[in-house]
Scaffold this motif. Structure first.
Motif, PDB file in Angstrom:
ATOM      1  N   TRP A 180      20.890  12.502  12.742  1.00 13.50           N
ATOM      2  CA  TRP A 180      21.005  11.136  12.236  1.00 13.50           C
ATOM      3  C   TRP A 180      20.139  10.934  10.999  1.00 13.50           C
ATOM      4  CZ3 TRP A 180      19.220   6.023  14.993  1.00 13.50           C
ATOM      5  CH2 TRP A 180      19.842   4.942  14.373  1.00 13.50           C
ATOM      6  N   GLU A 181      18.920  11.453  11.058  1.00 16.28           N
ATOM      7  CA  GLU A 181      18.022  11.343   9.910  1.00 16.28           C
ATOM      8  C   GLU A 181      18.602  12.058   8.690  1.00 16.28           C
ATOM      9  OE1 GLU A 181      13.467  12.692   8.658  1.00 16.28           O
ATOM     10  OE2 GLU A 181      14.031  12.564  10.773  1.00 16.28           O
ATOM     11  N   LEU A 182      19.172  13.231   8.911  1.00 20.42           N
ATOM     12  CA  LEU A 182      19.748  13.989   7.804  1.00 20.42           C
ATOM     13  C   LEU A 182      20.959  13.276   7.208  1.00 20.42           C
ATOM     14  CD1 LEU A 182      19.556  17.490   9.486  1.00 20.42           C
ATOM     15  CD2 LEU A 182      18.347  16.853   7.383  1.00 20.42           C
ATOM     16  N   SER A 183      21.812  12.743   8.074  1.00 18.69           N
ATOM     17  CA  SER A 183      23.023  12.084   7.580  1.00 18.69           C
ATOM     18  C   SER A 183      22.694  10.813   6.798  1.00 18.69           C
ATOM     19  CB  SER A 183      23.961  11.764   8.743  1.00 18.69           C
ATOM     20  OG  SER A 183      23.371  10.853   9.646  1.00 18.69           O
ATOM     21  N   VAL A 218      28.286  12.352   3.317  1.00 17.66           N
ATOM     22  CA  VAL A 218      28.522  13.050   4.578  1.00 17.66           C
ATOM     23  C   VAL A 218      28.628  12.026   5.711  1.00 17.66           C
ATOM     24  CG1 VAL A 218      27.555  14.626   6.295  1.00 17.66           C
ATOM     25  CG2 VAL A 218      27.330  15.156   3.862  1.00 17.66           C
ATOM     26  N   GLN A 219      29.603  12.237   6.590  1.00 19.57           N
ATOM     27  CA  GLN A 219      29.707  11.468   7.827  1.00 19.57           C
ATOM     28  C   GLN A 219      29.804  12.438   8.997  1.00 19.57           C
ATOM     29  OE1 GLN A 219      33.397   9.388   9.195  1.00 19.57           O
ATOM     30  NE2 GLN A 219      32.139   7.527   9.060  1.00 19.57           N
ATOM     31  N   ALA A 229      21.108  24.006  10.448  1.00 14.51           N
ATOM     32  CA  ALA A 229      22.538  24.015  10.769  1.00 14.51           C
ATOM     33  C   ALA A 229      23.308  23.048   9.871  1.00 14.51           C
ATOM     34  CB  ALA A 229      22.743  23.646  12.236  1.00 14.51           C
ATOM     35  N   PHE A 230      22.745  21.874   9.651  1.00 18.06           N
ATOM     36  CA  PHE A 230      23.380  20.871   8.793  1.00 18.06           C
ATOM     37  C   PHE A 230      23.524  21.386   7.364  1.00 18.06           C
ATOM     38  CE2 PHE A 230      23.046  17.187   5.932  1.00 18.06           C
ATOM     39  CZ  PHE A 230      24.049  16.360   6.427  1.00 18.06           C
ATOM     40  N   ASP A 231      22.439  21.943   6.829  1.00 20.78           N
ATOM     41  CA  ASP A 231      22.490  22.472   5.464  1.00 20.78           C
ATOM     42  C   ASP A 231      23.500  23.606   5.360  1.00 20.78           C
ATOM     43  OD1 ASP A 231      20.555  20.694   4.659  1.00 20.78           O
ATOM     44  OD2 ASP A 231      18.904  22.121   4.757  1.00 20.78           O
ATOM     45  N   GLY A 250      30.041   4.144   8.740  1.00 28.50           N
ATOM     46  CA  GLY A 250      28.641   4.536   8.848  1.00 28.50           C
ATOM     47  C   GLY A 250      28.472   6.026   8.659  1.00 28.50           C
ATOM     48  N   CYS A 251      27.215   6.468   8.637  1.00 26.70           N
ATOM     49  CA  CYS A 251      26.949   7.885   8.383  1.00 26.70           C
ATOM     50  C   CYS A 251      27.052   8.735   9.636  1.00 26.70           C
ATOM     51  CB  CYS A 251      25.563   8.054   7.745  1.00 26.70           C
ATOM     52  SG  CYS A 251      24.193   7.486   8.780  1.00 26.70           S
TER      53      CYS A 251
END
Length: 462
Positions: free
Chosen positions: A24-27, A33-34, A252-254, A403-404
């Protein structure tokens, strides 16, 4: 806008809340990005075998609608099930990142369990001079446990100790207690350093040693793995490996974003971890009182608030005799979840069964029955139904998901997924396990009044 599907199956709410909050913080830091999380709430592996219905929430994830996929779960999510998702995504040209488990065609992100255990064992044995080490393993089928055991064995050999013993166990506190009870049958062979597969087992080991009169760390040193609260609150605090779950999620997100953009990512990426050296191995560390204050002090008021809230919610649900009353209570209490938008829907076949036992898991049409957040220009009927919509859309067309990040969670009854709850953001109650209690209470209450209404109708009572 890049859309990422995150499919999660795990019963450990402390761990998954860290993953979710990190995501959530990253998004929120990106405007391109969603993320949609499909949260299956896995079962505790040693007590309940997952039912087929446990995985039905993933059927709502239409992979064609996403640009990339992340999968995460414990071993109770069969690898073959995960592999099917990976294969479907790859066939559509969607990149996949798997957290902590290797899957064919997916990029793997997680902790280097072998390296971290190897270095921890070498550090503790070198610093302490202990020469009779032992390892308490996790489940024999777990790759993570196998890697940590290899790290222990190789570290012992590198220090000239070929006598490192291994005791099979699982991931539970009770398993650690049982292993020490076996060890105490031959007290002359008691290890002077016990390395455990995780913090839960380490706590069981430490408690049983001290109950038998063995002093930690003077007689026996104890380590764990994961740096979870159960080890932080032990006295003395457990030496461990901090895996940094938010850090894993960041990697993982990156990785998935880079793959979506056409970049290159190694097939396996290890996220940073750190050793937490504490009093259970003779290192200077904060007092147990200080650690307990640091670990729980900030949460005490929140936990008390959530207990009171859950008690009020359960009472209001027990008092509700009609479906509309249950759903009105749901809307009122959903606002306490600290999410700006919440949507509750039920399968149309469950809400309006055409034959006895007709409910199923996620049919083609769902009914929006409760929501909190900005007002919708939709009236509700006597059963508190606002509108119907295609289940695959997750929410009605009148609702714009801009929302994100959104969390999609199942409402279950017996073997069936009878509905879903969609929230924007991550509920603050997630980490304490209150969120799943809220879902379970809501599901049980809905089914109770629904069953009563069906019986009334069958008996001609209206």
């Amino acid at each position: 806008m890049k859309r990422i599907a995150f499919l999660s199956f795990d019963w450990d709410y402390e761990i998954i809340s860290e993953y979710y909050l990190g995501l959530w913080e990253l998004s929120r830091q990106r405007d391109d990005v969603q993320v949609i999380i499909f949260n299956a709430f896995g079962y505790f592996y040693a007590r309940t075998k997952p039912k087929e219905s446990s995985f039905k929430i993933f059927s709502l994830c239409n992979l064609e609608d996403y640009d990339g996929v992340i999968v995460q779960g414990n071993r109770t999510w069969p690898p073959s099930y995960r592999q099917q998702i990976v294969d479907r995504a790859l066939a559509l040209g969607k990149p996949v990142v798997s957290i902590n488990y290797d899957l064919d065609g997916a990029h793997s992100v997680g902790t280097d369990n072998y390296h971290e255990e190897y270095e921890l064992v070498r550090r503790v044995l070198t610093d302490s001079g202990r020469r009779r080490p032992a390892f308490v393993s996790g489940l024999q089928t777990s790759i993570e446990s196998q890697d940590r055991e290899r790290g222990f064995r190789d570290a012992c050999v590198s220090l000239g100790m070929a006598n490192g013993r291994v005791f099979p166990a699982n991931w539970q506190i009770e398993a650690g207690r049982a292993v020490v009870q076996r060890m105490l049958k031959s007290p002359q062979d008691l290890p002077d350093a016990i390395f455990c597969c995780n913090d839960d087992v380490a706590v069981g080991v430490q408690e049983t040693l001290e109950a038998a009169g063995a002093r930690v760390p003077d007689d026996v040193m104890v380590t764990g793995f994961d740096n979870r609260s159960v080890g932080k609150l032990a006295t003395p605090r457990i030496t461990t490996v901090d895996r940094d779950y938010r850090g894993i999620m960041s990697v993982a997100f990156d990785a998935v974003v880079r793959l979506i953009d056409g970049g290159e990512v190694p097939e396996r990426v290890f996220s940073p971890a750190r050793h937490v050296l504490t009093a259970s191995c003779g290192y200077a560390s904060s007092s147990a009182h200080t650690v307990r204050q640091q670990a729980t002090g900030a949460d005490d008021d929140a936990i008390k608030h959530y207990y009171e809230l859950l008690g009020d919610f359960q009472t209001s649900m027990l008092d509700a005799e009609e479906l509309h009353s249950v759903l009105e209570n749901c809307e009122r209490f959903a606002r306490e979840l600290d999410c700006p938008n919440t949507f509750v829907s039920l399968n149309e076949s469950y809400l309006h069964p055409r034959q006895v036992g007709d409910s199923g898991s996620y049919g083609p049409t769902s009914c929006l029955v409760a929501r909190s957040g900005p007002a919708l220009t939709l009236p509700c009927d006597a059963n508190h139904v606002y509108t119907t919509f295609p289940t695959s859309a997750l929410v009605p067309s009148e609702v714009v998901l801009d929302g994100c990040l959104y969390l999609v969670s199942p409402l279950r009854h017996n073997e069936d997924c009878v509905g879903m709850l969609v929230t924007e953001g991550i509920p603050s109650v997630m980490g304490h396990g209150f969120f799943v209690l809220f879902l379970n209470t809501l599901s049980a209450s809905i089914d109770a009044v629904r069953t009563t209404q069906l019986l009334r109708n069958a008996l001609g009572g209206g």
